[in-house]
Structure formats: structure tokens, C-alpha cells
Design a protein around this motif. Sequence first.
Motif, short mmCIF file in Angstrom:
data_model
loop_
_atom_site.label_atom_id
_atom_site.label_comp_id
_atom_site.label_asym_id
_atom_site.label_seq_id
_atom_site.Cartn_x
_atom_site.Cartn_y
_atom_site.Cartn_z
N SER A 164 0.82 -1.21 0.00
CA SER A 164 0.00 0.00 0.00
C SER A 164 0.86 1.26 0.00
CB SER A 164 -0.95 -0.01 1.19
OG SER A 164 -0.19 -0.07 2.36
N SER A 216 -1.08 4.61 2.05
CA SER A 216 -1.82 4.45 0.79
C SER A 216 -2.56 5.72 0.41
CB SER A 216 -2.78 3.27 0.89
OG SER A 216 -3.83 3.61 1.77
N SER B 26 0.19 -3.16 -5.94
CA SER B 26 -0.55 -2.46 -4.89
C SER B 26 -2.01 -2.88 -4.90
CB SER B 26 -0.45 -0.96 -5.09
OG SER B 26 -1.43 -0.34 -4.31
N LYS B 28 -4.09 -1.65 -2.61
CA LYS B 28 -4.84 -0.50 -2.14
C LYS B 28 -5.28 0.42 -3.28
CE LYS B 28 -5.28 -1.23 2.21
NZ LYS B 28 -4.16 -1.14 3.14
#
Lengths: 392, 88
Positions: A164, A216, B26, B28
Motif C-alpha cells: 500500500s 496508501s 498495490s 490499495k
Amino acid sequence: MKVRIIVVLALLSCYTVAWAQEETTQGYKPSSTQFMIRGYAHAGFEYQAVDGDARSTFLGSSFVPIFIFKPSDRLLFEAELGFFYNSRNEVEVSFEYADVSYIVNDYIILRMGKFMLPFGTFTERLHPAWINRLSNAPLGFGHGGIAPAAGTGVEVRGAIPVGSAKLLYYVYAVNGPRLNTGVDEPEEAGQLMFENLIDNNNNKAFGGRLGLLPFSNSSLELGASVYGGTVGDRNDSLYSNVGALLYAFDLSYVRQLSAVRGILDIKAQYNINNVDQATYFEEELDGSFTPYTFNNSSNASFAQLSYRPTMAGNDIVKNFELVGRYSNFQAPEGAEWEQQSTQWSFGINYWLSWRTVFKVNYQSTVQQGGHGVPAGETVTTNGLFVHWAMGF
Amino acid sequence: MKNLKTILVFALPLAVGLFLAASCVSTKVAMKSGAQLWGENCVRCHNTPSPAAYNDTDWETIGLHMRIRANLTAEETRKIVEFLQSAN
């Protein structure tokens, strides 16, 4: 004259294309080639009292057009010119950058030309008048400061998601800085001159930056930069081996927090320049030269906090912003340009649009040594700046 | 020579970091909407422009310009530009 003609032609051609683009929205398919003229301008009033001796002036506007061409989804050319008045009432044109970028893949962007160096974040991201929350650059960061601005060469940059978090990298090879040996400007002996369109030696300078956005939501970014190379002229036996190594550390935190009903913005950077020790010469009254040397390390830093109540109920209150900045500059002891300065700046801004701001700043600078300050003396300068800046 | 060594000290971890990073994806950002990414990213250096500030083709150009200038990821840029084009 030539420059003027070029600018007029460029402006004209843009209007024609802008008009053509207008038509595309009425049923034509947009072309894959796009370009824009953007940029910014600023003007203002400044009052400064140097140890009680007051002076004030209106500042003519400066005009900084930026040309952006997009020949395809992977290619972009950007160039920036700056038109300013110098202290002799002449118009000066500066050529800030002109570079081509090519998107190689999702993680690699290749750039070539004269580009702003990703050395810290102030120069590349924060210096335009409509972005900078205050009316001037922090100590040591503006023109004539110790922070490198642009470089001519090649760069690879990219962003990589890591879970993230996000990692940004920048690596570049450029002509690099040049050492001022003081032959023409004895008071600047040992300083670095950053803009080298043609290299003064065959050693290229290398540099890079790593930026980490650990969260993030991208609110926090921590960066470390390095930039170094040989700075002496190739055929100058006294200085050809003199090298320099520069570091910078930067921090940025920007977040809308409901606890404070607005956006909290923190920016900081610390620059350290180390130039190899060398011998310079001071001309005496009788025409003879006395050699001298000094430990050529300097540093400049700033930390800035700003707050804008974006979540306030009232539309007028929402547009206000408060800002404070501390900055510090240390030039080497023993150099002709030796100085130690500390500065506090405070401001109230009013945003008329997302890129137009009216700034009122108060600033106090305490300086020891440097231009116009007798050795060992301390001078305090208090200033009031009223500026407007507009991006377009 | 000293300079070269220092540069290597920075370059090596960078190379290793890149290698490791390229193998992760990623999760997220993949879950975030263009609107959210616009709100989080476009405010980091300057005020956030509203979608209405530019037309669709201009957002393409600005998206590419900002992808390079701000070193945004390919996915962030794509999602943000799509959002700006749908909301202007």
C-alpha cells in the motif's frame, strides 16, 4: 527582437489550434496530437527596512509561459520561458527548461533535455509563484543560492507501488555544476554555478532521488537526493580535479483533517553542499594576489507549515490560508561569500481561484556576513510583501 | 572516485528496491476510485483543480504532464484522468 517574434508566432499558432480544439467538442474526433500554453505571472509591492533604512517598490509583473506538446500518449515535450525586469529596467528572458519525456512502460519514464532536477522538491514542485505559499524562495534556494535548479542531460524516473506504499525513483546524468574559481567574480570564488548548457569537463555529474510514500493515501512523502561530479574546468590545472557532492532530504505531508476542519500542509527540505577544498586568490590593492583556502561546505534548509480551513461553512473563510516558514542558510566560513542567515516568514493568503492567490507576507531576516554586510556585523531586514500570483 | 562510491551506495539499494517493488502489486490503489485518488494526490503540491477546469482532451495532456512531474503511477493517472473526464 527574435525572441519576441517567436513568442508572438507561438501564441498565434496556439490560438488557432485552441479554436480548432473547440470545434472538436462539437462532433469532431479529437486529434491524437495535443498541446497547450499554460504558465503563470506575478506582480507585487515590497517594503523592506534594512536595519531601519526603509525602501519600497512595486514590482513589475513577470510572465512565465509554459508550452506543453503531446504528440502521442507516450510522448510529452515541455518548455518554460520567463520574462522579467532586471534592476536596470531591461527585460530579461530566461530559458528555464525544455525537455522531452517518453513513457517506456508503467514503471519507466525517460527524459532528455534541460529539465528541473529532482534534487529535493522545492525546485521541481514548489517554486512557481502560484504554488509557493510565500512571496519568495527560502534562503539559499532562489537564484544565486546553493540549491541546483535545472540540468542538461538525461533522466529516468518512475513510480512503483509496493503494497500500500509507493516508491518513487529518479536517476540522472547531466553536464553538472561548474566551479566559480573567482577569476571574474572574486567574491564568488568557490561557489557552484548550476546551469551548464555545454559541459566544462568530460565528467558528467550523476544524481538521483528516492521518494517513499509510506501510506496508501499518499499524504506523507520522504525523500533523499544526491548529486555529484567534477566541477572544475577540464584544462584548468589548479581546479580540474575539484569535485562536489550534494545531498538533500525532504519531507511533505498534506492532508485534509476533520479535526482541524481543513488542509494541513507541511513541507521541509535540508540541502548540504560539499565542494573539495581548493586554493583561490584574493587581489590586493597593489595588484598582487594572496592565496587562501577554506572548508567549502554550505547548507540551506527550510520548514513550512500552512493551513487552509477548506471545511469551514463560510465560502470566504474557506479561501483564506495561513502560512509560516523558517529558513536557514550557512555559507562556508573563510569564503568571500561567507554568511549565516536565519529567516522567519508569516503570511495570510486569499485564494481567488485554485491557481490565483493574493499573498500578504511579513518576513524577518537576520544575516551575518554576505553581500553588503561588513564582516562580523549582523543586519536585520524586515519586509512586508503584497503579491498576487496567477497560474493559467 | 569518492563521489562514484557514494553514488553506488545510493544506487545499489535503489536497484534492489526496484526489483522487489516491481514484483509486488498495490492492492490499495487497485481498490480506490479515481475520485478518491484525485482528492488524495492532486493536493500534494498545489490546490486541487476541479474537474470543470479543463475539457476532456486537456485533461489527457495535463494527466500525462502530471504523471511525469509528480511521478504518479500509470494506474493512478489513468483512474484520475477518467474521473476528471467523467465529472467535468
